[in-house]
Write an enzyme that holds these catalytic residues in place. Structure first.
Site, mmCIF file in Angstrom:
data_model
loop_
_atom_site.group_PDB
_atom_site.id
_atom_site.type_symbol
_atom_site.label_atom_id
_atom_site.label_comp_id
_atom_site.label_asym_id
_atom_site.label_seq_id
_atom_site.Cartn_x
_atom_site.Cartn_y
_atom_site.Cartn_z
ATOM 1 N N GLU A 1 47.057 81.506 -7.727
ATOM 2 C CA GLU A 1 46.451 80.952 -6.498
ATOM 3 C C GLU A 1 47.447 80.638 -5.572
ATOM 4 O OE1 GLU A 1 42.895 78.807 -7.121
ATOM 5 O OE2 GLU A 1 42.761 77.814 -5.091
ATOM 6 N N ARG A 2 47.403 80.996 -4.246
ATOM 7 C CA ARG A 2 48.488 80.814 -3.218
ATOM 8 C C ARG A 2 49.959 81.117 -3.813
ATOM 9 N NH1 ARG A 2 44.246 80.684 0.058
ATOM 10 N NH2 ARG A 2 42.578 79.346 -0.385
ATOM 11 N N ASN B 1 42.918 74.272 -10.449
ATOM 12 C CA ASN B 1 41.603 74.846 -10.717
ATOM 13 C C ASN B 1 41.577 75.605 -12.200
ATOM 14 O OD1 ASN B 1 40.661 74.122 -8.321
ATOM 15 N ND2 ASN B 1 41.599 75.996 -7.475
ATOM 16 N N LYS C 1 42.425 67.948 -11.336
ATOM 17 C CA LYS C 1 41.749 68.037 -10.212
ATOM 18 C C LYS C 1 40.053 67.961 -10.488
ATOM 19 C CE LYS C 1 41.063 71.615 -6.539
ATOM 20 N NZ LYS C 1 41.407 72.850 -5.783
ATOM 21 N N GLU D 1 36.877 70.588 -4.185
ATOM 22 C CA GLU D 1 36.245 71.794 -3.987
ATOM 23 C C GLU D 1 35.802 72.523 -4.875
ATOM 24 O OE1 GLU D 1 40.516 73.319 -2.990
ATOM 25 O OE2 GLU D 1 40.253 72.772 -1.115
ATOM 26 N N LYS E 1 48.903 64.437 -1.895
ATOM 27 C CA LYS E 1 49.312 65.467 -0.927
ATOM 28 C C LYS E 1 50.101 64.637 0.235
ATOM 29 C CE LYS E 1 46.818 69.291 -2.086
ATOM 30 N NZ LYS E 1 45.991 70.713 -1.399
ATOM 31 N N ASP F 1 46.016 68.825 4.499
ATOM 32 C CA ASP F 1 46.114 69.758 3.464
ATOM 33 C C ASP F 1 47.187 70.887 3.698
ATOM 34 O OD1 ASP F 1 46.054 71.504 1.180
ATOM 35 O OD2 ASP F 1 44.322 72.686 1.816
ATOM 36 N N GLU G 1 52.710 64.708 -3.391
ATOM 37 C CA GLU G 1 52.874 66.203 -3.675
ATOM 38 C C GLU G 1 53.277 67.060 -2.586
ATOM 39 O OE1 GLU G 1 48.872 67.706 -5.721
ATOM 40 O OE2 GLU G 1 49.164 69.410 -4.459
ATOM 41 N N GLU H 1 51.699 77.897 1.726
ATOM 42 C CA GLU H 1 50.339 78.663 1.721
ATOM 43 C C GLU H 1 50.132 78.624 3.438
ATOM 44 O OE1 GLU H 1 47.521 75.836 -0.086
ATOM 45 O OE2 GLU H 1 45.848 77.027 1.094
ATOM 46 N N TRP I 1 34.682 72.384 6.231
ATOM 47 C CA TRP I 1 35.770 72.341 5.533
ATOM 48 C C TRP I 1 36.751 71.139 6.103
ATOM 49 C CZ3 TRP I 1 37.113 74.454 1.088
ATOM 50 C CH2 TRP I 1 36.264 75.435 0.471
HETATM 51 O O1 GCW Z 1 45.268 73.920 -0.063
HETATM 52 C C1 GCW Z 1 44.151 74.200 -1.033
HETATM 53 C C2 GCW Z 1 44.262 75.427 -1.253
HETATM 54 C C3 GCW Z 1 43.531 75.868 -2.666
HETATM 55 C C4 GCW Z 1 44.188 74.717 -3.738
HETATM 56 C C5 GCW Z 1 43.910 73.327 -3.262
HETATM 57 C C6 GCW Z 1 44.365 72.348 -4.058
HETATM 58 C C7 GCW Z 1 44.501 74.954 -6.193
HETATM 59 O O2 GCW Z 1 43.729 76.325 -0.396
HETATM 60 O O3 GCW Z 1 43.863 77.076 -3.123
HETATM 61 O O4 GCW Z 1 43.583 74.905 -4.686
HETATM 62 O O5 GCW Z 1 44.388 73.141 -1.938
HETATM 63 O O6 GCW Z 1 45.386 71.573 -3.727
HETATM 64 O O7 GCW Z 1 43.762 71.936 -5.133
#
Ligand code: GCW
Length: 834
Positions: A183-184, A226, A303, A307, A381, A386, A408, A414, A562
């Site tokens: 993912e990413r 995830n 997590k 999401e 984060k 994000d 983080e 991304e 979002w």
């Molecule tokens: O930035 C977002 C991403 C998701 C990511 C999420 C996260 C792993 O688009 O892909 O999922 O953050 O940090 O949990």
């Protein structure tokens, strides 16, 4: 002087060093090239020829072998593993063993956990060089520090240094899925997993652990946050044992991301309620089993309630309840739990002006301060949204006096160009780390996350790295600087971006000042440039929020749940987060910081639109209006990206051919895509605001000929969505014919020109293109890159450039496209300049 007689092995090493040889990038910053400058080499003549380890743990053996390998290669003489009792030699070991062996030596300070002491005699003295670690890992880090010194051509004689890392937890997270996708991830497929299992060949996983160790990273959570609950099944344990085994010599502890609903999904329970005794028993049983298999297992990442992931809210429990039930299971084994602060509602009502995603982390966690177990770390984060190209630091850092916390940071790009653009993130991270929260006096974020401001036992750094199978780990040779920089900052957040860029460039390429100045210069300018051509004044990246987060998609962030709203309309732009009239997000900061952001007079320009909603005519501190800034910044950013190409070209003879070419191709692409970004953002704001560009550029493209206005054979005009991602909102596509062409007559004066063709390289085929002047073919290419969309749009828009083309008035310039499968060889425009 006669040729020295060197063993064959050394000659092989030597001949592969130097700038002319092929380099894959796989060694990243650990290349150990032979030091061909005799004067530099001479300062290491005193270095003894043997390396002895006091002990035989896998980490000490790895350290010893690394010293032998690195020094032999750089110094051009074969070192050997040696006897610790010999009169001279390099001797490595934990500090107690070193003290026994050298009772007369005293470190200037005692190194802390993971720290080391390097003692090297003055040149000429025939004594030992000593690397003493607080622990085995410290010995390994000292080893890499010594090798780095030599690779940087810094003096070694007389060194008497003690280093201790800033924080005990320096982790990377890899968002790898068990099927091998990431993912990413933008550097190829997983080096850890394939088809639901740990990969059979873990050579690269071991190589990665070595890279991590060389910058002091001590744990790696290998799977996606995830998380697939399968990682906790007993069937998976043997796989984990193998993976931990390749990490172990490098002091990298294995960690896992776990799914909070695991007790239900794999535990046979009908609940995952954190306060249910059966759920607690599940976690204990799983943790015990894991530690039986992997005794040095590091811990979990969770997590939850984010999401779409299940979490404690399913039972009305708190995040502290959730974290603690898992943490208690890990505690007896010394394991830790990183609980992610990235919790927000992604179905938020955009019509309500009080709603604000930026508030989420603080709102969800600050009341829980003091309620987490001692081995829980809140993983926050760096910004409140994000990983956008510009954010203020998360206010949550300042709100936790009794909770362990870690910052983080996202190494994988991304939202910052996905390793197709160079965007060196160290300066951005540094701004966050150095930002003074002004709580209890001076409190930069780095002091908060390392537990210095509010004394906490744990704390540190987590980098979302997402390396993959690509030869250079991340897909772009220059992007590897972000991985290096993350590790260096986690070790010592006081290091400057300039020093990190300089070190990395010398280690990765060469010491030639032209190389160092150019590469480090491009790195240091790349984040500001990327910000200029993608995102204005803290409004966020204007990327396609609903798609792959890559190309422009200005309105995608608006009018959906979002919460990445920029609130741009015909009158103005920005999120009003003030206490006076907005979402009151600003009140989450300590008073001094809040006051600074609240006032238009003191809020820094670069965060203006993060904090305030203003009309386009609002004047910035620079004196420009917001709208003029948007135009100017996008033109400047694209110009800077174009200049990166020219600067890099000057290094043609100074860098090995493979990496030179690979980076040149990337920079060429970036320059084209920066133009796509510029035009999309500028056109959108021109149309929306109705305010012209004071410098007359927006909406006027000298030398540009839209494909839809050319003579078309087979090609049909097509509208592009969103409209701003194609020049004039239209492209042409080759729908019904096996080959199509678009032709125009050159109406400029005779001369030498550059011709650019803007085409769309979609993911659903490999079209072929040719460009001709009259009958003369001047370019031919295949649209076979890997972009994240099957449509013509801002993700797939790509520029092909032909330089030094002789043109005469009236020449026919013709682009031919041969479609393949779903990809219909779409064209946007050609542009001609000199
Ligand atoms: O930035 C977002 C991403 C998701 C990511 C999420 C996260 C792993 O688009 O892909 O999922 O953050 O940090 O949990």
């Amino acid at each position: 002087m006669p040729w020295p007689v060197w063993p064959i092995a050394i000659l092989v090493v030597l001949s592969s060093a130097g700038s002319a040889a092929a380099e894959s990038g796989a060694d990243a910053w650990l290349r150990y090239p032979y030091i061909s400058d005799a004067a530099v080499r001479r300062q290491y003549e005193f270095v003894p020829g043997t390396v002895a380890a006091l002990g035989d743990s896998p980490v000490l053996q790895a350290a010893r072998d690394e010293l032998v390998r690195g020094l032999s290669s750089m110094l051009g003489r074969q070192l050997k593993a040696g006897d610790a009792a010999a009169a001279s030699g390099i001797v490595i070991g934990v500090i107690e063993r070193i003290r026994e062996r050298f009772p007369q030596l005293q470190p200037p300070r005692t190194p802390g956990v993971d720290g080391f002491w390097i003692m090297s005699p003055a040149a000429g003295a025939s004594r030992s060089i000593v690397i003493a670690g607080h622990d085995d890992r410290g010995v390994l880090y000292g080893t890499f520090a010594l090798l780095r010194r030599v690779a940087l051509h810094q003096p070694l004689a007389g060194v008497n240094d003690v280093e201790t890392p800033s924080a005990p937890l320096r982790w990377v997270n890899e968002w790898n899925n068990l099927d091998g996708s990431i993912e990413r991830g933008y550097g190829g497929r997983s080096i850890f997993f394939e088809s639901g299992h740990v990969a059979a060949d873990l050579a690269r996983a071991g190589g990665y652990a070595r890279l991590l160790a060389s910058v002091g990273i001590n744990a790696c959570a290998v799977n996606n946050v995830n998380a697939d609950p399968a990682v906790l099944t007993s069937a998976f344990a043997p796989d984990l044992v193998r993976l931990a085994g390749v990490f172990r010599p490098w002091g990298v502890r294995l960690a896992l991301a776990v799914d909070f609903s695991s007790p239900q999904r794999i535990g046979g329970l009908d609940t995952f309620d954190p306060l249910d005794a059966r759920v607690a028993a599940f976690w204990t049983e799983r943790a015990d089993a894991l530690y039986r298999a992997v005794p040095d297992f590091a811990g979990f990442v969770v997590k939850a309630d984010s999401e779409g992931r299940l979490g404690p809210s399913a039972y009305g429990r708190t995040h502290a309840d959730a974290a603690n039930v898992i943490a208690r299971a890990l505690a007896p084994h010394g394991g830790v739990l990183f609980y992610r602060g990235f919790v927000y509602d992604h179905h938020m009502d955009w019509r309500n002006p009080a709603n604000d995603r930026a508030r989420a982390a603080y709102d969800n966690f600050h009341d829980l301060d003091g309620r987490f177990a001692d081995n829980v770390i809140l993983q926050i984060k760096h910004g409140p949204i994000d990983f956008q190209v510009r954010e203020p630091p998360s206010p949550l850092f300042a709100a936790l006096a009794r909770t362990n916390q870690a910052i983080e940071l996202q190494i994988t790009q991304e939202y910052t160009g996905q390793q197709r653009h160079i965007c060196f993130l160290v300066p951005m991270w540094k701004e966050a780390l150095d930002f003074d929260m002004r709580v209890r006096g001076r409190a930069p974020v780095k002091a908060l996350v390392t537990g210095r401001t509010f004394a906490r036992p744990l704390g540190g750094f987590v980098g979302v790295s997402n390396v993959g199978e690509s030869r250079n780990w991340l897909g772009h040779d220059l992007a590897v600087a972000n991985l290096y920089g993350f590790g260096r900052l986690a070790w010592d957040p006081d290091l400057s971006p300039a020093r990190i860029a300089d070190e990395w460039t010398r280690l990765t390429f060469d010491h030639d000042h032209r190389v160092v100045d150019t590469v480090a210069g491009i790195l240091l300018e790349s984040w500001p440039a990327y910000e200029r051509y993608t995102g204005p004044l803290g409004a966020g990246t204007l990327t396609d929020i609903l798609g792959p987060h890559y190309g422009p998609g200005i309105e995608s962030s608006e009018r959906n749940g979002w919460g990445q709203w920029a609130r741009a309309d015909s009158a103005g732009i920005g999120m009003d987060r003030t206490v006076a009239s907005g979402t009151k997000f600003i009140a989450q900061y300590p008073p001094d910081v809040a006051a600074m952001y609240e006032s238009l007079g003191t809020c820094p320009d670069e965060l203006l639109l993060f904090m305030h909603h203003v009309p386009y005519t609002h004047r910035l501190k620079s004196g420009k209006t917001v709208i003029q800034h948007i135009y100017d910044a996008h033109y400047e950013g694209a110009e800077e990206a174009a200049a990166f190409v020219e600067r890099w070209r000057k290094l043609a003879d100074l860098i090995d051919a493979d990496r030179y070419r690979a980076v040149l191709d990337k920079l060429e692409y970036q320059s084209g895509h920066a133009t796509v970004w510029r035009d999309a953002v500028v056109s959108w704001f021109l149309r929306e605001s109705g305010i012209p560009d004071g410098r007359g550029r927006a909406g006027h493209y000298p030398g540009r000929i839209e494909a839809e206005s050319m003579d078309l054979e087979g090609y049909m005009p097509q509208t592009v969505t969103p409209w701003e991602t194609a020049s004039g909102g239209h492209a042409v596509r080759c729908a019904g014919a096996p080959q199509c062409a678009a032709t125009t007559r050159f109406d400029g004066g005779d001369g030498t020109y550059t011709i650019a063709v803007l085409f769309f390289d979609e993911s659903d085929g490999r079209s072929q293109f040719r460009v001709l002047v009259g009958d003369r073919e001047i370019g031919r290419w295949q649209a076979d890159a890997d972009f994240p969309s099957p449509e013509p749009n801002g993700h797939t828009a790509t520029r092909y450039v032909v330089r030094t083309v002789t043109l005469h008035r009236g020449d026919a310039i013709r682009v031919e496209g041969t479609p393949d499968q779903g990809e219909r060889a779409a064209l946007d425009y050609i542009e001609i300049w000199n």
